[in-house]
Scaffold this motif. Structure first.
Motif, short mmCIF file in Angstrom:
data_model
loop_
_atom_site.label_atom_id
_atom_site.label_comp_id
_atom_site.label_asym_id
_atom_site.label_seq_id
_atom_site.Cartn_x
_atom_site.Cartn_y
_atom_site.Cartn_z
N ILE A 34 4.69 16.10 -11.35
CA ILE A 34 5.58 15.76 -10.37
C ILE A 34 5.11 14.74 -9.51
O ILE A 34 3.78 15.20 -8.96
CB ILE A 34 5.96 16.94 -9.51
CG1 ILE A 34 6.89 17.82 -10.61
CG2 ILE A 34 7.20 16.69 -8.38
CD1 ILE A 34 7.10 19.49 -9.98
N GLN A 35 5.54 13.88 -9.24
CA GLN A 35 4.86 12.42 -8.45
C GLN A 35 5.66 12.32 -7.09
O GLN A 35 6.96 12.26 -7.17
CB GLN A 35 5.00 11.24 -9.32
CG GLN A 35 4.00 11.27 -10.30
CD GLN A 35 4.23 10.32 -11.42
OE1 GLN A 35 5.32 9.90 -11.51
NE2 GLN A 35 3.42 10.14 -12.47
N LEU A 36 5.08 12.49 -5.92
CA LEU A 36 5.84 12.30 -4.78
C LEU A 36 5.14 11.06 -3.98
O LEU A 36 4.21 11.26 -3.76
CB LEU A 36 5.82 13.68 -3.73
CG LEU A 36 6.15 14.82 -4.51
CD1 LEU A 36 5.11 15.70 -4.97
CD2 LEU A 36 7.03 15.58 -3.80
N ASP A 37 5.96 10.30 -3.60
CA ASP A 37 5.38 9.05 -2.97
C ASP A 37 5.38 9.35 -1.37
O ASP A 37 5.98 9.94 -0.59
CB ASP A 37 6.55 8.07 -2.80
CG ASP A 37 6.38 7.11 -4.18
OD1 ASP A 37 5.53 7.38 -4.96
OD2 ASP A 37 6.82 6.00 -4.16
N LEU A 38 4.15 9.13 -0.74
CA LEU A 38 3.74 9.19 0.62
C LEU A 38 3.64 8.00 0.99
O LEU A 38 2.47 7.46 1.08
CB LEU A 38 2.51 10.21 0.83
CG LEU A 38 2.24 11.54 0.10
CD1 LEU A 38 1.31 12.22 0.38
CD2 LEU A 38 3.66 12.51 0.55
N PRO A 39 4.58 7.20 1.67
CA PRO A 39 4.34 5.94 2.31
C PRO A 39 3.28 5.62 3.27
O PRO A 39 2.25 4.87 3.10
CB PRO A 39 5.52 5.53 2.90
CG PRO A 39 6.41 6.49 2.30
CD PRO A 39 5.77 7.74 2.05
N ASP A 40 2.77 6.73 3.87
CA ASP A 40 1.81 6.62 4.84
C ASP A 40 0.55 7.27 4.64
O ASP A 40 -0.49 7.15 5.17
CB ASP A 40 2.44 6.97 6.34
CG ASP A 40 2.96 8.62 6.26
OD1 ASP A 40 2.79 9.22 5.11
OD2 ASP A 40 3.51 9.14 7.14
N LEU A 50 0.90 -1.00 0.02
CA LEU A 50 0.22 -0.03 0.11
C LEU A 50 0.84 1.19 0.12
O LEU A 50 1.75 1.34 0.76
CB LEU A 50 -0.89 -0.02 1.34
CG LEU A 50 -1.93 0.97 1.29
CD1 LEU A 50 -2.85 1.31 0.24
CD2 LEU A 50 -2.56 1.10 2.73
N GLN A 51 0.59 2.12 -0.89
CA GLN A 51 1.33 3.42 -0.91
C GLN A 51 0.35 4.28 -1.40
O GLN A 51 -0.65 4.08 -2.14
CB GLN A 51 2.53 3.19 -2.08
CG GLN A 51 3.72 2.89 -1.38
CD GLN A 51 4.87 3.34 -2.28
OE1 GLN A 51 4.84 3.23 -3.44
NE2 GLN A 51 6.05 3.38 -1.85
N TYR A 52 0.72 5.68 -1.20
CA TYR A 52 0.21 6.66 -1.59
C TYR A 52 1.09 7.57 -2.66
O TYR A 52 2.19 7.60 -2.21
CB TYR A 52 -0.31 7.80 -0.62
CG TYR A 52 -1.48 6.87 0.40
CD1 TYR A 52 -2.96 6.98 0.16
CD2 TYR A 52 -0.97 6.13 1.34
CE1 TYR A 52 -3.61 6.43 0.72
CE2 TYR A 52 -1.88 5.59 2.00
CZ TYR A 52 -3.27 5.54 1.81
OH TYR A 52 -4.28 4.78 2.66
N GLU A 53 0.53 8.03 -3.61
CA GLU A 53 1.33 8.95 -4.51
C GLU A 53 0.48 10.19 -4.74
O GLU A 53 -0.32 10.49 -5.03
CB GLU A 53 1.19 8.14 -5.93
CG GLU A 53 2.30 8.99 -6.70
CD GLU A 53 2.42 8.10 -8.08
OE1 GLU A 53 3.35 7.37 -8.22
OE2 GLU A 53 1.56 8.25 -9.04
N LEU A 54 1.27 11.46 -4.53
CA LEU A 54 0.77 12.74 -4.56
C LEU A 54 1.28 13.42 -6.09
O LEU A 54 2.44 13.25 -6.26
CB LEU A 54 1.21 13.68 -3.58
CG LEU A 54 1.22 15.01 -3.50
CD1 LEU A 54 -0.46 15.32 -3.36
CD2 LEU A 54 1.68 15.79 -2.40
N THR A 55 0.47 13.63 -6.69
CA THR A 55 0.79 14.34 -7.92
C THR A 55 0.62 15.88 -8.04
O THR A 55 -0.59 16.22 -7.70
CB THR A 55 0.11 13.64 -9.22
OG1 THR A 55 0.28 12.09 -9.18
CG2 THR A 55 0.20 14.08 -10.56
#
Lengths: 110, 279
Positions: B244-250, B173-178
């Motif tokens: 721009i894609q930033l990973d937000l693990p939590d 499970l991961q979250y991605e902020l674009t």
């Protein structure tokens, strides 16, 4: 003194102007001179007739005008005949020859 | 009558001004030709001009004819069509230059601009794995920032949950902020120096102190930085988009993210809490 004669047939002034421009590009003043010279001063077109006629023929795309500097530094508007103008001139010439032939025949009493 | 007066009188019914001026020049030239002829015959310049305008006839009569022939709407219609054609040509050339510039600068640049994704999107990979993207949130970010000669705005920002099912042992499970940045400038011929590679060569930071960087030897590593990536899209001659894609693990959304621009000296803050972009 020759009689001044234009407009014998409807559109005949236009035919004369188109005929003068058949082989050359001329501006207004020279068109009047050329017409007078070719007709031995029988046709002396007035400016008040010539310019509205030139502009009408240009609008009907029988003539194409362009402004260009003359050798004396003045800017002149030169007119030349278009393909459509040549076609109309041919038609008018044919009509004129029919008309002139008919008049000649009547006068000769044939 | 003087030539100038005659010409003004003869052309006064032509309501389309450029036409009136052109016809005026033509008639004036004609009067001068007649005047020259009379001067050559020995008349004084004054007498020659008076004779010339008299020869031209009644200007009021010619004015009626010329006014009837030169209708103003034809002139304006013609002029408008020329303007429209000119604008179209200029736009076509600028778009062409912009397109070529984008192609040269970013050969792999996408053509279609990013859009807000569907609520749920799935993608199947060659190994049989399926990734599911769920739209969790999106933001309208207002405002703009002028940096390095470019105006930056944020037309699009959203958060997706990303799950994976398949043979590989990926993080479940991961979250991605674009965040989409749009850089625009009237200087369409210049490449944007704050481009994709510049953004990817520097780190981004957020309000919680997390750092984001491109995982690459010599740049940033997985131990110190969260994953960070950028795609480029050409947007006509005057703009480029950076997705721009930033990973937000939590999945914890920061209040803001600072994104590096240009050579990393400038930063642009996308504030999600306030819905605004600023320096």
């Amino acid at each position: 003194m020759p009689r001044k004669e234009t407009g014998v047939l409807p559109g005949s002034t236009a035919m004369l102007v188109l005929a003068v421009l058949k082989d050359q590009e001329l501006y207004g003043y020279r068109i009047i001179e050329e017409l007078a010279a070719r007709s031995q001063n029988v046709f002396q077109l007035k400016e008040g007739t010539l310019y509205p006629l030139l502009h009408t023929l240009e609008k009907e795309k029988l003539l194409k005008g362009r402004e260009a500097p003359a050798p004396n530094g003045r800017v002149r508007r030169y007119y030349r005949i278009t393909q459509e103008g040549l076609r109309v001139l041919e038609e008018k010439e044919a009509a004129w020859h029919t008309y002139a032939g008919a008049v000649t025949a009547v006068l000769a009493g044939v | 009558m003087f030539a100038k007066v005659w010409v003004e009188e003869a052309t006064r019914k032509i309501r389309f001004k450029p036409d009136r001026a052109a016809v005026g020049r033509e008639l004036d030239g004609h009067i001068r030709d007649i005047r020259d002829k009379y001067e050559a015959q020995g008349l004084s310049p004054y007498d020659a001009e008076m004779r010339a305008t008299a020869d031209m006839g009644d200007p009021a009569a010619i004015a009626e004819d010329l006014g009837r022939i030169h209708k103003p709407y034809w002139g304006w219609l013609w002029r408008l069509s020329q303007w429209a054609l000119g604008i179209l040509l200029v736009w076509a050339v600028l778009t062409g230059i912009g397109y070529v510039r984008n192609r040269l600068e970013y050969p792999a640049a996408e053509v279609e601009l990013p859009q807000l994704p569907e609520e749920v999107e799935t993608r199947t990979y060659a190994d049989g794995g399926v990734r599911t993207f769920r739209l969790m949130d999106s933001w309208d970010i207002g405002g703009s920032v002028d940096l390095g000669g470019y105006r930056f705005t944020v037309p699009l920002a959203y958060l997706q949950e990303r799950t994976y099912e398949g043979p590989e042992d990926y993080t479940p499970l991961q979250y991605e902020l674009t965040v989409c940045l749009r850089a625009s400038s009237w200087r369409f011929w210049e490449p944007i120096s704050a481009g994709q590679y510049m953004i990817l060569s520097h780190e981004a930071v957020d309000s919680d102190g997390n750092r984001y960087g491109r995982w690459e030897p010599g740049l940033f590593s997985q131990e110190t930085h969260r994953h960070y990536f950028c795609n480029t899209y050409g947007d006509g001659p005057f703009a480029v988009w950076y997705e721009i894609q930033l990973d937000l693990p939590d999945g914890e959304m920061p209040d803001w993210v600072d994104i590096p621009i240009g050579y990393g000296e400038e930063r642009l803050r996308v504030n999600f809490a306030e819905g605004v972009v600023g320096p």
